[in-house]
Structure formats: structure tokens, C-alpha cells
Write an enzyme that holds these catalytic residues in place. Structure first.
Site, short mmCIF file in Angstrom:
data_model
loop_
_atom_site.label_atom_id
_atom_site.label_comp_id
_atom_site.label_asym_id
_atom_site.label_seq_id
_atom_site.Cartn_x
_atom_site.Cartn_y
_atom_site.Cartn_z
N HIS A 229 0.82 -1.22 0.00
CA HIS A 229 0.00 0.00 0.00
C HIS A 229 0.85 1.26 0.00
O HIS A 229 1.59 1.52 0.95
CB HIS A 229 -0.92 0.05 1.22
CG HIS A 229 -1.76 1.29 1.26
ND1 HIS A 229 -2.79 1.51 0.37
CD2 HIS A 229 -1.71 2.39 2.04
CE1 HIS A 229 -3.34 2.69 0.62
NE2 HIS A 229 -2.71 3.25 1.63
N GLU B 275 -8.58 5.35 -7.41
CA GLU B 275 -9.28 5.83 -6.20
C GLU B 275 -10.59 6.55 -6.53
O GLU B 275 -10.64 7.39 -7.42
CB GLU B 275 -8.37 6.77 -5.41
CG GLU B 275 -9.02 7.23 -4.11
CD GLU B 275 -8.01 7.90 -3.18
OE1 GLU B 275 -7.64 7.26 -2.18
OE2 GLU B 275 -7.60 9.03 -3.44
N HIS C 144 -12.34 4.97 -1.62
CA HIS C 144 -11.39 5.51 -0.63
C HIS C 144 -11.53 4.93 0.77
O HIS C 144 -10.56 4.46 1.36
CB HIS C 144 -11.52 7.04 -0.58
CG HIS C 144 -10.65 7.69 0.46
ND1 HIS C 144 -11.07 7.87 1.76
CD2 HIS C 144 -9.39 8.16 0.40
CE1 HIS C 144 -10.09 8.44 2.46
NE2 HIS C 144 -9.06 8.63 1.65
N HIS D 63 -9.32 1.91 2.39
CA HIS D 63 -8.84 2.33 3.71
C HIS D 63 -9.97 2.09 4.70
O HIS D 63 -11.09 2.57 4.47
CB HIS D 63 -8.53 3.82 3.74
CG HIS D 63 -7.42 4.26 2.83
ND1 HIS D 63 -7.62 4.71 1.55
CD2 HIS D 63 -6.08 4.31 3.04
CE1 HIS D 63 -6.46 5.03 1.01
NE2 HIS D 63 -5.50 4.80 1.89
N GLU E 9 -9.18 2.90 10.39
CA GLU E 9 -7.87 3.49 10.67
C GLU E 9 -7.87 4.22 12.02
O GLU E 9 -7.08 3.90 12.88
CB GLU E 9 -7.49 4.44 9.52
CG GLU E 9 -6.12 5.11 9.70
CD GLU E 9 -5.74 5.98 8.51
OE1 GLU E 9 -6.59 6.18 7.62
OE2 GLU E 9 -4.59 6.46 8.47
N ASP F 42 2.32 3.15 3.10
CA ASP F 42 1.49 4.34 2.94
C ASP F 42 2.34 5.39 2.23
O ASP F 42 3.43 5.09 1.74
CB ASP F 42 0.95 4.83 4.29
CG ASP F 42 -0.49 5.36 4.15
OD1 ASP F 42 -0.91 5.63 3.01
OD2 ASP F 42 -1.17 5.50 5.17
#
Ligand SMILES: [Zn+2]
Length: 369
Positions: A67, A142, A179, A206, A209, A312
Site C-alpha cells: 500500500h 481511487e 477511498h 482504507h 484506521e 502508505d
């Protein structure tokens, strides 16, 4: 008679890409090729002339950075509360794009990665990766569209683009990245997941988180709610549940879905991820920099959730070398789990075949830590 010199490469953990990572394992190497793999004692018996070479913490098939956001590679590093990160990216949006993606890809290649998963925000970056990447990987397009009224129009546009890109797949495959559960409306999430499943397109989302994300989805309040209002991003209706449960209800979880971060996950959710075959990509250094907490590694191990590692973006990570993520966690988890995550976990999260270190493999497939 000419004998090739044999070396027995050993490390704390040796992983061939199949079976269980070995604690006292080794690879026998001759003339640039692997000629055997197994427990060190066994290989010493088979190759009595073999010279034992200690290679450090681990040997494994080339690492995968599962990622990243290569187009953010020119951003200054942000460290601070999670809610400050989106404004940080928006404030530097002029630096986001093709030039960053080119530099990021160079850095990725120099780090020795064997494959990558990238989130692509601009069409020109997708074109670039499909045409130019020397590394195999998946470029996830995305989608950010929290307004449910836009769902159909956005879906039609995304499908048109993805269909065109998929005709040009080569080393790099095309994936889709809704996203996050707060960045994409429920009807669009459902639609994208159905489409991806029907077409065999990998998904990367994602999810789970930050505590702010959970508060926003469950109760529609907190720093994330304020942020989306401030940037005019949202006629978003909170579903009243946690990120993983919300995604499950919309049909997003499954064996070709990778969730990124997976920090705010309870036991029932870990079981759900395991049952559905959903993969989780951990980005521990980014999590530390954005102060969101630590992913429940022990829970993932207990339920047998396949985990991978990713850096990331350079916006929240000091570099794009995914091996530094494993080193960061080295004393916090079973190292065998981390080594598997670096290689097989990464390939599986991206739907790519895992290279195997076995008789005949060239040594340049071997990565070390
Ligand atoms: Zn990310």
C-alpha cells in the site's frame, strides 16, 4: 573436476514463500542459484562443504509494498493527529501528481521491492504505471464520492475509465479503491463491490484506521465530521455501525478485497475478516505518525487473517521501504508472521502469485532483512 562453491545462507527466520517460515532454516546457494532449502542441520548434512553465511534477521522472496500513494512522494512528512492529515494533503495538492509518482516509483525500485499496490488519484499516473513500471503490481483507481446523489454518475464514469485501462494491463493490473467507508456513499460502495466481484477486479479500501472514523460512522460526530463539513465534502449519512461491519453489510468484504490499516478492529470483526477471506494491509509507521493506535496483530494471528505490509505515502511515512515496517514491528510480533506478511501476505493481498525460493530459483529473488 570442478566443484561449485556452496554457501548455506541462514537467518533468524527463513521463508521460502510456501509452508511455514523456519526458525533455524537455510537456503543452499551455488553459482547464483538456490539448490536446496530446509532446516540448517539438514542442509549441513547434505552439503558438508557448505560454508554457513549469516544473513541477519530474515531471508524471504522479494518484499511487497502492498500500500502506497506514489503520487504523494513530494509531500512533506506529516506527524500529528489524524484529523490534520487530510488538510495537510489538500494544502499541498499542487505537489501531488505524475512527478511525485515517478520519483516514488524510483524509490520503490531502489528499495528492492518485488511488487507494489498503489492508490492512483490521477488518470495520467495510471497511464504512467501501466506503461512504464518495471515492477509488477496493482494500480488501484481511487474513488472519493461521499454524496449518495452522485453514486450513479460516478459509477458510470469510473467503469468507463477502468474498462479502457484494463485493455492495457501488462505487468501492472488495474484495481479499484473506494477511498474509505466515509469517503464513498453506501450505494456507490455496494455498486463498486458488485462490479469488481463480477469482473475479477481487486479492491483496496482504507478502513478502521482512526478512532475519529469509528465515531463518525457510528454517531456522525467528531473531528472527521467537522472536516468533511468544512471542506464541503459531505451529504454523508452515517450508517450507525463500525467500518468493518458497514463494509460487510454492503458486500465489500471478500477474498479479492484488501483493507488498509485495520487498526480499530474488535474480535468479532477479526473473525468476519477471516471468514470472508479479506486481507488486511498494515501500515504501522503511518499509524504511529497519525496517532491512530496500533493494529491488533495478535487478534489477526489468532483468527488467521492474512496480513500484508505497506508504507502508505511519503506524506505519513519517512520512506517507501516496506522492510522498515517489518523492522518497526520486529519486537512486537512473531517475526515469522511479519516475514510472511512482507512476502506471501503482500502478493496475496494484491492477487499476485508468490515467488518461491526452491531448487533452481535465481538468488536475486531472495530478499533479506
Ligand atoms: Zn493510504
Amino acid at each position: 573436476m570442478f566443484w561449485l562453491r556452496t554457501e548455506l545462507w541462514t537467518a533468524e527466520v527463513v521463508y521460502t514463500g510456501f509452508g511455514t517460515p523456519m526458525r533455524r532454516g537455510a537456503l543452499a546457494v551455488q553459482g547464483g542459484r538456490v539448490v536446496g532449502q530446509g532446516p540448517l542441520e539438514e542442509l549441513q548434512a547434505r552439503f558438508p562443504q557448505g560454508e554457513v553465511v549469516h544473513k541477519g534477521k530474515a531471508l524471504f522472496p522479494k518484499a511487497v509494498n502492498a500500500h502506497t500513494h506514489l503520487d504523494l512522494s513530494l509531500l512533506p512528512l506529516y506527524r500529528g493527529p489524524f484529523a490534520g492529515f487530510i488538510p495537510h494533503v489538500l494544502a499541498h495538492r499542487a505537489l501531488r501528481g505524475l512527478e511525485g509518482a515517478k520519483q516514488g516509483l524510483d524509490e520503490l525500485v531502489r528499495s528492492g521491492a518485488g511488487a507494489f499496490g498503489d492508490i492512483v488519484f490521477k488518470d495520467e499516473v495510471m497511464d504512467f504505471l501501466l506503461l512504464e513500471s518495471p515492477l509488477p503490481g496493482v494500480a488501484f483507481y481511487e474513488v472519493f464520492a461521499p454524496n449518495p446523489l452522485e453514486a450513479e454518475a460516478v459509477f458510470a464514469e469510473v467503469r468507463r475509465k477502468v474498462e479502457a485501462w484494463r485493455k492495457r494491463e501488462g505487468r501492472v493490473k488495474v484495481g479499484l479503491s473506494p477511498h474509505s467507508p466515509y469517503g464513498v456513499s453506501a450505494p456507490l460502495l455496494r455498486r463498486l463491490a458488485e462490479y469488481a466481484r463480477a469482473e475479477g477486479i481487486p479492491l483496496m479500501v482504507h478502513a478502521a484506521e482512526s478512532p475519529e472514523e469509528v465515531a463518525f460512522l457510528k454517531e456522525g460526530r467528531g473531528a472527521l465530521a467537522e472536516l468533511l463539513t468544512r471542506f464541503g465534502l459531505g451529504a454523508f449519512t452515517p450508517p450507525g455501525t463500525t467500518p468493518i461491519r458497514h463494509l460487510h453489510a454492503l458486500g465489500v468484504l471478500g477474498p479479492t478485497t484488501a483493507l488498509v490499516h485495520g487498526v480499530q478492529v474488535d474480535e468479532e470483526e477479526a473473525a468476519l475478516l477471516a471468514q470472508t477471506g479479506t486481507k488486511v494491509v498494515l501500515c504501522p509507521r503511518s499509524n504511529r505518525n497519525l496517532e491512530v493506535g496500533e493494529a491488533p496483530l495478535a487478534l489477526y494471528a489468532r483468527y488467521g487473517v492474512e496480513v500484508a505490509l505497506g508504507t502508505d505515502s511519503r506524506g505519513s511515512s519517512p520512506d517507501l521501504n516496506v522492510k522498515n515496517e517489518a523492522l518497526f514491528l520486529w519486537d512486537k510480533a512473531d517475526p515469522r508472521l511479519l516475514v510472511r506478511a512482507l512476502s506471501r501476505g503482500g502478493y496475496r493481498a494484491l492477487g499476485l502469485p508468490t515467488p518461491r525460493l526452491t531448487r533452481g530459483s535465481p538468488v536475486d529473488l531472495v530478499d533479506s532483512l
